[in-house]
Scaffold this motif. Structure first.
Motif, PDB file in Angstrom:
ATOM      1  N   VAL A  76      46.600  68.819  26.270  1.00  0.00           N
ATOM      2  CA  VAL A  76      48.023  68.514  26.107  1.00  0.00           C
ATOM      3  C   VAL A  76      48.335  67.104  26.582  1.00  0.00           C
ATOM      4  CG1 VAL A  76      50.357  69.154  26.823  1.00  0.00           C
ATOM      5  CG2 VAL A  76      48.671  70.942  26.315  1.00  0.00           C
ATOM      6  N   ARG A  77      48.977  66.326  25.711  1.00  0.00           N
ATOM      7  CA  ARG A  77      49.434  64.984  26.052  1.00  0.00           C
ATOM      8  C   ARG A  77      50.888  64.988  26.509  1.00  0.00           C
ATOM      9  NH1 ARG A  77      44.712  62.791  26.956  1.00  0.00           N
ATOM     10  NH2 ARG A  77      43.581  62.022  25.134  1.00  0.00           N
ATOM     11  N   ASN A  78      51.664  65.872  25.901  1.00  0.00           N
ATOM     12  CA  ASN A  78      53.084  65.949  26.234  1.00  0.00           C
ATOM     13  C   ASN A  78      53.538  67.391  26.073  1.00  0.00           C
ATOM     14  OD1 ASN A  78      55.808  65.495  26.703  1.00  0.00           O
ATOM     15  ND2 ASN A  78      56.194  64.695  24.650  1.00  0.00           N
ATOM     16  N   TRP A  79      53.844  68.036  27.195  1.00  0.00           N
ATOM     17  CA  TRP A  79      54.324  69.417  27.147  1.00  0.00           C
ATOM     18  C   TRP A  79      55.833  69.389  26.990  1.00  0.00           C
ATOM     19  CZ3 TRP A  79      52.153  73.891  26.252  1.00  0.00           C
ATOM     20  CH2 TRP A  79      52.911  75.053  26.465  1.00  0.00           C
ATOM     21  N   ILE A 102      59.436  80.068  20.808  1.00  0.00           N
ATOM     22  CA  ILE A 102      58.874  78.807  20.313  1.00  0.00           C
ATOM     23  C   ILE A 102      58.206  78.070  21.468  1.00  0.00           C
ATOM     24  CG2 ILE A 102      59.344  76.667  19.061  1.00  0.00           C
ATOM     25  CD1 ILE A 102      61.974  77.920  18.122  1.00  0.00           C
ATOM     26  N   ILE A 103      56.987  77.600  21.236  1.00  0.00           N
ATOM     27  CA  ILE A 103      56.242  76.788  22.204  1.00  0.00           C
ATOM     28  C   ILE A 103      55.981  75.441  21.552  1.00  0.00           C
ATOM     29  CG2 ILE A 103      54.173  76.621  23.642  1.00  0.00           C
ATOM     30  CD1 ILE A 103      53.851  79.684  23.309  1.00  0.00           C
ATOM     31  N   ARG A 104      56.395  74.356  22.211  1.00  0.00           N
ATOM     32  CA  ARG A 104      56.271  73.022  21.626  1.00  0.00           C
ATOM     33  C   ARG A 104      55.453  72.123  22.553  1.00  0.00           C
ATOM     34  NH1 ARG A 104      61.930  74.210  21.052  1.00  0.00           N
ATOM     35  NH2 ARG A 104      62.564  74.498  18.873  1.00  0.00           N
ATOM     36  N   PHE A 105      54.513  71.369  21.967  1.00  0.00           N
ATOM     37  CA  PHE A 105      53.717  70.432  22.749  1.00  0.00           C
ATOM     38  C   PHE A 105      53.015  69.446  21.831  1.00  0.00           C
ATOM     39  CE2 PHE A 105      51.053  73.979  21.640  1.00  0.00           C
ATOM     40  CZ  PHE A 105      49.800  73.440  21.351  1.00  0.00           C
ATOM     41  N   VAL A 106      52.571  68.343  22.398  1.00  0.00           N
ATOM     42  CA  VAL A 106      51.755  67.362  21.686  1.00  0.00           C
ATOM     43  C   VAL A 106      50.357  67.431  22.280  1.00  0.00           C
ATOM     44  CG1 VAL A 106      51.375  64.916  21.178  1.00  0.00           C
ATOM     45  CG2 VAL A 106      53.716  65.860  21.194  1.00  0.00           C
ATOM     46  N   ALA A 107      49.355  67.571  21.420  1.00  0.00           N
ATOM     47  CA  ALA A 107      47.969  67.673  21.870  1.00  0.00           C
ATOM     48  C   ALA A 107      47.150  66.525  21.295  1.00  0.00           C
ATOM     49  CB  ALA A 107      47.358  69.006  21.447  1.00  0.00           C
ATOM     50  N   TYR A 123      51.713  66.883  16.973  1.00  0.00           N
ATOM     51  CA  TYR A 123      52.827  67.714  17.431  1.00  0.00           C
ATOM     52  C   TYR A 123      52.602  69.136  16.934  1.00  0.00           C
ATOM     53  CZ  TYR A 123      57.453  69.816  17.650  1.00  0.00           C
ATOM     54  OH  TYR A 123      58.504  70.659  17.900  1.00  0.00           O
ATOM     55  N   ASN A 124      52.753  70.113  17.825  1.00  0.00           N
ATOM     56  CA  ASN A 124      52.534  71.527  17.502  1.00  0.00           C
ATOM     57  C   ASN A 124      53.733  72.372  17.896  1.00  0.00           C
ATOM     58  OD1 ASN A 124      49.388  71.889  16.856  1.00  0.00           O
ATOM     59  ND2 ASN A 124      49.597  70.375  18.491  1.00  0.00           N
ATOM     60  N   GLU A 125      54.067  73.319  17.031  1.00  0.00           N
ATOM     61  CA  GLU A 125      55.004  74.387  17.383  1.00  0.00           C
ATOM     62  C   GLU A 125      54.303  75.711  17.132  1.00  0.00           C
ATOM     63  OE1 GLU A 125      58.894  74.495  15.702  1.00  0.00           O
ATOM     64  OE2 GLU A 125      59.393  72.450  16.345  1.00  0.00           O
ATOM     65  N   ILE A 126      54.348  76.586  18.123  1.00  0.00           N
ATOM     66  CA  ILE A 126      53.853  77.957  17.969  1.00  0.00           C
ATOM     67  C   ILE A 126      55.076  78.861  17.894  1.00  0.00           C
ATOM     68  CG2 ILE A 126      52.380  79.776  18.893  1.00  0.00           C
ATOM     69  CD1 ILE A 126      50.894  77.174  18.255  1.00  0.00           C
ATOM     70  N   LEU A 127      55.152  79.692  16.855  1.00  0.00           N
ATOM     71  CA  LEU A 127      56.256  80.635  16.684  1.00  0.00           C
ATOM     72  C   LEU A 127      55.734  82.045  16.903  1.00  0.00           C
ATOM     73  CD1 LEU A 127      57.739  79.241  13.330  1.00  0.00           C
ATOM     74  CD2 LEU A 127      58.164  78.443  15.662  1.00  0.00           C
TER      75      LEU A 127
END
Length: 224
Positions: free
Chosen positions: A136-139, A155-160, A168-172
């Motif tokens: 993770v670069r940016n949680w 929703i889980i959002r983070f930059v990896a 950029y990732n979103e987990i639903l």
């Protein structure tokens, strides 16, 4: 091991692999379902992205029991491409991708059964798993929402970090018939602001259908 821990472990490898594959290969509330006439009327909806108006169309998942809208330019990822991008047998069953393959939306059922009121705790525990296994670069954080159809979604959002770029990732995470359904949205971090309206539209357009399917909706080739 408690009941929730068992669910977290059952999803850990699946979720970690899906997110890692994207990073490495990129160069129950009551549902107020609109009536059928409204579905047809919304077929030609558009989404504003900067100065552009992007046409949207409906797709169905879960054997025609749910639908969401996505840009018309997106298409189902070819089986050969999906096998390369997601080499594990646990690859998502439905993968929609942009013309250049840099933006992806997926949906996949899991084997975890859960009550809707357990979803917030489940989302937080999944977030802890992601923080421990992803570069993770940016949680950005987690959020529980009820979308415009009344569906509860975590929703889980983070930059990896990827191979040569950050993503950029979103987990639903949401519940359908007592089962956890996992969706993902990802794009290059540099394109994140431009594509956020599409991610938001995916979340807000998810809804249960009042009938098994609708002939004007496109159903995924590997339908969930």
């Amino acid at each position: 091991m408690n009941y929730m821990d068992e669910h977290i472990l059952s999803l850990k490898n699946k979720l970690n692999h899906d997110v890692a594959s994207n990073n490495e290969n990129m160069n129950l509330s009551h549902t107020a379902v609109p009536d059928q006439d409204n579905y047809v009327a919304e077929q030609n909806r558009v989404l504003r992205m900067g100065d552009e108006l992007i046409p949207l169309e409906w797709k169905t998942i879960l054997d025609g029991q749910m639908a969401f809208s996505i840009p018309k330019s997106f298409s189902l990822m070819a089986l050969e491409q999906s096998r390369f991008k997601y080499p594990s047998e646990h690859r998502p069953q439905i993968i929609y991708t942009s013309l250049d393959g840099t933006v992806n939306t997926t949906f996949n059922p899991t084997e975890s059964d859960l009550e809707v009121d357990e979803l917030p705790e489940f989302v937080e525990q999944m977030a802890d798993v992601l923080r421990s296994v992803q570069p993770v670069r940016n949680w950005i954080g987690t959020e529980m929402i009820v979308n415009r159809s009344g569906l509860s979604i975590g929703i889980i959002r983070f930059v990896a970090a990827g191979v040569d770029m950050n993503l950029y990732n979103e987990i639903l995470l949401f519940i359908h018939k007592g089962q956890v359904i996992m969706g993902t949205f990802n794009c290059m971090e540099s394109d994140m602001e431009a594509w956020l309206p599409v991610a938001e539209n995916t979340v807000q357009s998810l809804h249960r259908l009042p009938i098994p399917s609708h002939p004007t909706y496109e159903k995924g080739a590997d339908s969930l």
